[in-house]
Scaffold this motif. Structure first.
Motif, PDB file in Angstrom:
ATOM      1  N   SER A  62      57.896  -0.418 -17.268  1.00  0.00           N
ATOM      2  CA  SER A  62      56.796   0.445 -17.066  1.00  0.00           C
ATOM      3  C   SER A  62      56.485   1.071 -18.184  1.00  0.00           C
ATOM      4  O   SER A  62      57.191   1.393 -19.095  1.00  0.00           O
ATOM      5  CB  SER A  62      57.108   0.983 -15.533  1.00  0.00           C
ATOM      6  OG  SER A  62      56.489   2.265 -15.553  1.00  0.00           O
ATOM      7  N   SER A  63      55.045   1.461 -18.154  1.00  0.00           N
ATOM      8  CA  SER A  63      54.501   2.234 -19.140  1.00  0.00           C
ATOM      9  C   SER A  63      54.593   3.713 -18.939  1.00  0.00           C
ATOM     10  O   SER A  63      54.414   4.401 -19.835  1.00  0.00           O
ATOM     11  CB  SER A  63      52.980   1.661 -19.395  1.00  0.00           C
ATOM     12  OG  SER A  63      52.321   1.866 -17.976  1.00  0.00           O
ATOM     13  N   ALA A  64      54.969   4.178 -17.701  1.00  0.00           N
ATOM     14  CA  ALA A  64      55.161   5.420 -17.336  1.00  0.00           C
ATOM     15  C   ALA A  64      56.329   6.081 -18.346  1.00  0.00           C
ATOM     16  O   ALA A  64      57.382   5.295 -18.362  1.00  0.00           O
ATOM     17  CB  ALA A  64      55.317   5.590 -15.784  1.00  0.00           C
ATOM     18  N   LEU A  65      55.958   7.060 -18.993  1.00  0.00           N
ATOM     19  CA  LEU A  65      57.294   7.716 -19.804  1.00  0.00           C
ATOM     20  C   LEU A  65      58.201   8.373 -18.997  1.00  0.00           C
ATOM     21  O   LEU A  65      59.127   8.476 -19.219  1.00  0.00           O
ATOM     22  CB  LEU A  65      56.390   8.607 -20.829  1.00  0.00           C
ATOM     23  CG  LEU A  65      55.638   7.716 -21.696  1.00  0.00           C
ATOM     24  CD1 LEU A  65      54.809   8.840 -22.721  1.00  0.00           C
ATOM     25  CD2 LEU A  65      56.294   6.713 -22.458  1.00  0.00           C
ATOM     26  N   ASN A  66      57.581   8.943 -17.769  1.00  0.00           N
ATOM     27  CA  ASN A  66      58.800   9.924 -16.983  1.00  0.00           C
ATOM     28  C   ASN A  66      58.953   9.344 -15.590  1.00  0.00           C
ATOM     29  O   ASN A  66      58.374   8.377 -15.323  1.00  0.00           O
ATOM     30  CB  ASN A  66      58.067  11.521 -16.760  1.00  0.00           C
ATOM     31  CG  ASN A  66      57.763  12.022 -17.908  1.00  0.00           C
ATOM     32  OD1 ASN A  66      58.518  12.162 -18.869  1.00  0.00           O
ATOM     33  ND2 ASN A  66      56.518  12.600 -18.295  1.00  0.00           N
ATOM     34  N   ARG A 120      60.083   3.473 -10.766  1.00  0.00           N
ATOM     35  CA  ARG A 120      59.419   2.586 -12.018  1.00  0.00           C
ATOM     36  C   ARG A 120      60.040   1.231 -12.068  1.00  0.00           C
ATOM     37  O   ARG A 120      61.247   1.065 -11.811  1.00  0.00           O
ATOM     38  CB  ARG A 120      59.459   3.487 -13.406  1.00  0.00           C
ATOM     39  CG  ARG A 120      58.694   4.498 -13.365  1.00  0.00           C
ATOM     40  CD  ARG A 120      58.784   5.247 -14.813  1.00  0.00           C
ATOM     41  NE  ARG A 120      59.898   5.508 -15.047  1.00  0.00           N
ATOM     42  CZ  ARG A 120      60.795   5.948 -16.342  1.00  0.00           C
ATOM     43  NH1 ARG A 120      60.114   6.058 -17.294  1.00  0.00           N
ATOM     44  NH2 ARG A 120      62.020   6.549 -16.188  1.00  0.00           N
TER      45      ARG A 120
END
Length: 151
Positions: free
Chosen positions: A93-97, A89
């Protein structure tokens, strides 16, 4: 896909390879074809292996925090150098994991056999230049990562 991911240099690099048939993506693992592997070169620095890539590929690969590497023998009828990053990431980043990625670069069978005897503790990463049509390691590795042998 978010515009943030679309503009990520690594995602552009991966997508370009896949679209051109130079790689397959399977469950977080990117397997390059032998033709795509020609983008890389192997060298030595202080008795340790060094994986080199071009300055152009460095835009995509150089910014990744590679954590470990493996020299893998006999997987899917090839020998490989595998790079591992537990989280690719980008900042904010908007990714949580975490998004893991392993890149498998095929190497001619038998070319890595000497490392079975030496068992190097680390793999260097560097940029190569082209001199007289051949890749040349131009400086010490930019960084090193732990490497293990498998298979």
């Amino acid at each position: 896909m978010s515009s943030q991911m679309e503009s990520h240099p690594l995602m552009q690099w991966i997508n370009g390879l896949i679209i051109r048939g130079g790689a397959k993506y399977e469950n977080g693992d990117l397997y390059l074809t032998p033709l795509a592997a020609r983008r890389f070169a192997l060298s030595l620095y202080e008795k340790n292996p060094v994986l080199c890539w071009s300055d152009t590929d460095n835009k995509a690969l150089g910014g990744i925090k590679w954590k470990t590497a493996a020299i893998v023998f006999g997987l899917k009828n090839h020998d490989w150098i595998a790079l591992n990053c537990p989280d690719i990431r980008i900042k904010n980043s908007s990714a949580l994991n975490p998004v893991k990625l392993r890149v498998f670069i095929p190497v001619s069978t038998g070319r890595l056999d000497p490392w079975k005897e030496v068992m190097p503790p680390k793999l260097g990463i560097s940029i190569f230049s082209i001199e007289n049509g051949r890749p040349v390691l131009t400086s010490r590795p930019a960084f090193t990562i732990p490497v293990k042998l498998m298979g």
